[in-house]
Design an enzyme around this catalytic site. Structure first.
Site, PDB file in Angstrom:
ATOM      1  N   VAL A  71     -78.246  -6.446 -21.976  1.00 55.88           N
ATOM      2  CA  VAL A  71     -76.780  -6.481 -22.880  1.00 55.88           C
ATOM      3  C   VAL A  71     -76.783  -4.784 -22.566  1.00 55.88           C
ATOM      4  O   VAL A  71     -78.003  -3.626 -22.353  1.00 55.88           O
ATOM      5  CB  VAL A  71     -77.231  -6.283 -24.359  1.00 55.88           C
TER       6      VAL A  71
ATOM      7  N   LYS B 101     -71.809  -6.465 -17.797  1.00 58.93           N
ATOM      8  CA  LYS B 101     -71.591  -8.172 -17.219  1.00 58.93           C
ATOM      9  C   LYS B 101     -70.350  -8.278 -17.729  1.00 58.93           C
ATOM     10  O   LYS B 101     -70.076  -8.711 -16.353  1.00 58.93           O
ATOM     11  CB  LYS B 101     -72.346  -8.957 -17.976  1.00 58.93           C
TER      12      LYS B 101
ATOM     13  N   GLY C  52     -54.032 -14.749  -6.569  1.00 58.19           N
ATOM     14  CA  GLY C  52     -54.764 -14.660  -7.396  1.00 58.19           C
ATOM     15  C   GLY C  52     -55.904 -15.218  -7.967  1.00 58.19           C
ATOM     16  O   GLY C  52     -56.148 -15.652  -7.650  1.00 58.19           O
TER      17      GLY C  52
ATOM     18  N   HIS D 296     -77.285 -14.615 -21.472  1.00 61.47           N
ATOM     19  CA  HIS D 296     -77.650 -16.146 -21.710  1.00 61.47           C
ATOM     20  C   HIS D 296     -77.171 -17.534 -22.812  1.00 61.47           C
ATOM     21  O   HIS D 296     -77.433 -18.703 -22.840  1.00 61.47           O
ATOM     22  CB  HIS D 296     -79.327 -16.026 -21.433  1.00 61.47           C
TER      23      HIS D 296
ATOM     24  N   LYS E 238     -74.110   0.151 -11.155  1.00 66.09           N
ATOM     25  CA  LYS E 238     -74.302   1.589 -11.790  1.00 66.09           C
ATOM     26  C   LYS E 238     -74.839   2.317 -11.310  1.00 66.09           C
ATOM     27  O   LYS E 238     -75.125   3.314 -11.402  1.00 66.09           O
ATOM     28  CB  LYS E 238     -74.792   1.600 -13.421  1.00 66.09           C
TER      29      LYS E 238
HETATM   30  P1  GDP Z   1     -72.657  -5.412 -21.278  1.00 66.81           P
HETATM   31  O1  GDP Z   1     -73.644  -5.517 -22.193  1.00 66.81           O
HETATM   32  O2  GDP Z   1     -73.678  -5.705 -19.947  1.00 66.81           O
HETATM   33  O3  GDP Z   1     -71.622  -6.769 -20.892  1.00 66.81           O
HETATM   34  O4  GDP Z   1     -72.184  -4.527 -20.342  1.00 66.81           O
HETATM   35  P2  GDP Z   1     -70.406  -3.761 -20.082  1.00 66.81           P
HETATM   36  O5  GDP Z   1     -70.107  -4.356 -19.359  1.00 66.81           O
HETATM   37  O6  GDP Z   1     -70.368  -3.899 -21.914  1.00 66.81           O
HETATM   38  O7  GDP Z   1     -70.849  -1.946 -20.169  1.00 66.81           O
HETATM   39  C1  GDP Z   1     -71.843  -1.341 -21.108  1.00 66.81           C
HETATM   40  C2  GDP Z   1     -71.198  -0.200 -21.262  1.00 66.81           C
HETATM   41  O8  GDP Z   1     -71.794   0.645 -19.901  1.00 66.81           O
HETATM   42  C3  GDP Z   1     -70.368   0.029 -20.950  1.00 66.81           C
HETATM   43  O9  GDP Z   1     -70.001   1.446 -21.457  1.00 66.81           O
HETATM   44  C4  GDP Z   1     -69.018   0.006 -19.517  1.00 66.81           C
HETATM   45  O10 GDP Z   1     -67.651   1.285 -19.718  1.00 66.81           O
HETATM   46  C5  GDP Z   1     -70.821   0.664 -18.718  1.00 66.81           C
HETATM   47  N1  GDP Z   1     -70.572   0.675 -17.159  1.00 66.81           N
HETATM   48  C6  GDP Z   1     -70.468  -0.890 -16.814  1.00 66.81           C
HETATM   49  N2  GDP Z   1     -70.559  -0.984 -15.871  1.00 66.81           N
HETATM   50  C7  GDP Z   1     -70.676   0.608 -15.179  1.00 66.81           C
HETATM   51  C8  GDP Z   1     -70.511   1.508 -14.196  1.00 66.81           C
HETATM   52  O11 GDP Z   1     -71.166   0.672 -12.643  1.00 66.81           O
HETATM   53  N3  GDP Z   1     -70.731   2.876 -13.852  1.00 66.81           N
HETATM   54  C9  GDP Z   1     -70.734   2.783 -14.397  1.00 66.81           C
HETATM   55  N4  GDP Z   1     -70.982   4.793 -14.987  1.00 66.81           N
HETATM   56  N5  GDP Z   1     -70.608   2.470 -16.315  1.00 66.81           N
HETATM   57  C10 GDP Z   1     -70.473   1.157 -16.157  1.00 66.81           C
END
Ligand code: GDP
Length: 593
Positions: free
Chosen positions: A14, A18, A37, A81, A132
């Site tokens: 989490v 993702k 697209g 998952h 990230k």
């Molecule tokens: P999930 O729970 O795996 O679906 O994660 P999310 O996509 O909701 O991302 C969780 C947090 O990490 C959010 O605040 C996103 O904006 C941040 N985040 C996701 N990917 C990146 C990234 O590549 N860079 C940065 N700086 N933040 C990211």
């Protein structure tokens, strides 16, 4: 050879990113609208190869040369998952390939491990997206979308830092039995897992991630994706009652074609149903959607791989995770009915033997948990879908009489009915509840371990303790009836109401009472000086000042101490026990056996 697009799932811990990654991949498609697209499906998005080509740029050149090109990729829209476990097919996975998202600054986390275990058990190849990267401290933003270029633009120390983080992942994966490497260092994609650093936020690394995915697919998944002579089948993701549509099922069609006039064969809990779809539906493209309530358009046929919705009143009670077959004649209906029946038999467990009771929300989670329990060698008496009911508790209760650690219920993402709750409280049947597979099994295992330790402690506490103690000179308070004198505990724990012996192995008597600082106590530890009273002995006849005594465990106690509980004794106590045994065996050779 006609090859379909691979079904791609996204997994990871989490907050690893993702959803952001999926948004980014879909966003790529939206931007590439002119080039075709993306097409929106139910529960999935299709990126045609034209869009991938546009995104990957020069990287696509090599992919184009492949003998069998995939027409694009179908990405499952819901990450994690939970959905992945339902994307099941014949004990394997309906997803052809996966992206395991790892937060570059956090590395592997509990759900990363859980995802990996599920990928492993379903034998799904995957790519690691090390997300990230833009958050690595000191990372310099750049214009390029290519991570290989972006890395070159970083300071040397940042490059080293990233390399270190990649190697941390390589190390973790290696412990888990996988070989892996940064994608630009991978020599053999079949044996090494590619790690692609990316930023879902800035989009850097997406071209490389997509080209690695497509490259892997074209090279290694051809047979799986070949559509010739494949049974038309899909998987049910969810079943809903929808306003205006009635009973509907969201389906991922894995192979073949589904037509409106075909029959659909699919499983309920206790039967296989055959139904003709009232409608096959796909989402309307945004520009055709005039009224937001009118989201779907009916179609007459869909080709795999695709996400679609079917409507039919017969779908009520169809199981999420169930395989669905498309039949065109009676012979096929019969064949597929048998296949589904056999499959259901292999998924549900109902034995009369000892084992735990497992209740899950879907077939997918059931299958995944059964697999993990089997791997940790936990026997299963019953595995089924639905809420925990009173009968489950009664079954666990019967099992508990034979094995207290198996007489329990594991409940994954299901309700516990009130009468089941009452019964479990009345008969002390433990119910483990969780929404994370990994922690459900971990919590159960931890409890078994703790309970085993407690049980061992309780049994150990019943045994005669091991102690060595000395009659202190000048500490005679009463000569007899009872004899009261001072002792110092030299080793171990002395307790009241236990027998003791002298150095020649003769039983002297039983300690009646112990007093420490004039207060009656039940035990005294090494270093304590206590007064003890003993009936039926006289000081100066059977016992003497400065004499050394040992506690005197009866032979069965000595046997248990020697065979089972040696690890609970200190080295000094072990030495005393060995002395006791040596002295007693001189008199009674079978002592302690
Ligand atoms: P999930 O729970 O795996 O679906 O994660 P999310 O996509 O909701 O991302 C969780 C947090 O990490 C959010 O605040 C996103 O904006 C941040 N985040 C996701 N990917 C990146 C990234 O590549 N860079 C940065 N700086 N933040 C990211």
């Amino acid at each position: 050879m006609q090859i379909r697009q691979p079904i791609v799932a996204v997994l990871g811990h989490v907050d690893s990113g993702k959803t952001s990654l999926l948004d980014r991949i879909r966003g790529t498609g939206v931007q590439g609208r002119e080039a075709g697209g993306i097409t929106q499906h139910i529960g999935a998005s299709f990126l045609p190869s034209e869009t991938i080509k546009e995104t990957c740029g020069i990287l696509y050149k090599k992919l184009e040369q492949a003998e069998h090109k995939v027409p694009g990729i179908l990405v499952i829209d819901t990450p994690g998952h939970e959905v992945f476990t339902n994307l099941r097919s014949r004990g394997g996975s309906a997803a052809d390939i996966a992206i395991l998202v790892v937060d570059v600054n956090r590395g592997f986390q509990p759900q990363t491990n859980e995802s990996l275990k599920i990928l492993q058990s379903r034998k799904v190849p995957f790519v690691v997206a090390l997300n990230k990267c833009d958050q690595i401290s000191g990372w310099r933003k750049s214009e390029t979308k290519f991570i290989s270029q972006a890395i070159k633009e970083q300071d040397a120390s940042i490059q080293t830092d990233l390399d270190q983080k990649i190697y941390d992942v390589v190390g973790t994966l290696s412990i888990l039995g996988y070989q892996s490497e940064a994608f630009y260092r991978v020599k053999d994609f079949r044996s090494e897992i590619a790690i692609v650093p990316i930023s879902a936020r800035s989009g850097v690394g997406i071209p490389e991630l997509l080209s690695v995915l497509v490259g892997l697919t074209q090279q290694y998944l051809q047979k799986r994706l070949n559509q010739e002579e494949k049974e038309p089948r899909g998987i049910v993701l969810e079943v809903n009652d929808e306003v205006g549509l009635g009973q509907t099922a969201n389906i991922i069609l894995i192979d073949g074609t589904i037509k409106k006039e075909n029959s659909i064969v699919v499983a309920k809990r206790d039967s296989v149903i055959v139904t003709k779809p009232k409608a096959i539906l796909l989402p309307k493209p945004l520009d055709e959607m005039r009224d937001p309530r009118d989201k779907f358009k009916p179609v007459s046929q869909v080709d795999a791989a695709a996400g679609l919705k079917i409507a039919s009143p017969d779908l009520e009670g169809v199981l999420p995770g169930s395989t669905l077959y498309v039949a065109t004649n009676d012979a096929e209906i019969e064949k597929y009915t048998k296949l589904i029946e056999a499959e259901m038999k292999s998924v549900f467990i109902d034995t009369e033997t000892n084992g735990i009771i497992l209740k899950c929300d879907t077939i997918g989670s059931l299958e995944a948990i059964v697999e993990m329990l089997r791997r940790s060698q936990v026997p299963i008496a019953k595995a089924d879908i639905g809420p925990v009911n009173r009968r489950d508790i009664m079954e666990a209760k019967a099992i508990k009489e034979n094995d207290r650690h198996l007489g329990i219920v594991l409940a994954f993402n299901v309700k516990i009915l009130p009468d089941a709750k009452d019964e479990s409280e009345d008969s002390h049947i433990k119910i483990f509840e969780d929404k994370v597979i990994y922690s459900l099994i971990d919590n159960y295992n931890a409890w078994v371990e703790e309970d085993t330790a407690n049980e061992e402690d309780a049994m150990f506490a019943e045994l005669t303790p091991i102690a060595k103690f000395t009659f202190l000179k000048g500490m005679i308070f009463r000569n007899n009836n009872p004899a009261v004198f001072g002792v110092r505990v030299d080793v171990g724990t002395l307790k009241h109401k236990i027998p003791f012996m002298n150095m020649s192995g003769r039983k002297v008597g039983t300690i009646h009472q112990l007093q420490l600082d004039k207060k009656t106590v039940s035990s005294a530890k090494a270093g304590d000086e206590v007064a003890c009273s003993v009936n039926d002995v006289t000081i100066g006849r059977q016992i003497f000042e400065e004499e050394i005594f040992y506690t005197f465990p009866p032979s069965p106690d000595a046997k248990k101490l020697l065979t089972k509980y040696m690890h609970k004794l200190s080295p000094e106590e072990q030495e005393v026990l060995n002395d006791i045994v040596r002295i007693q065996r001189e008199k009674e050779p079978i002592y302690g056996y």
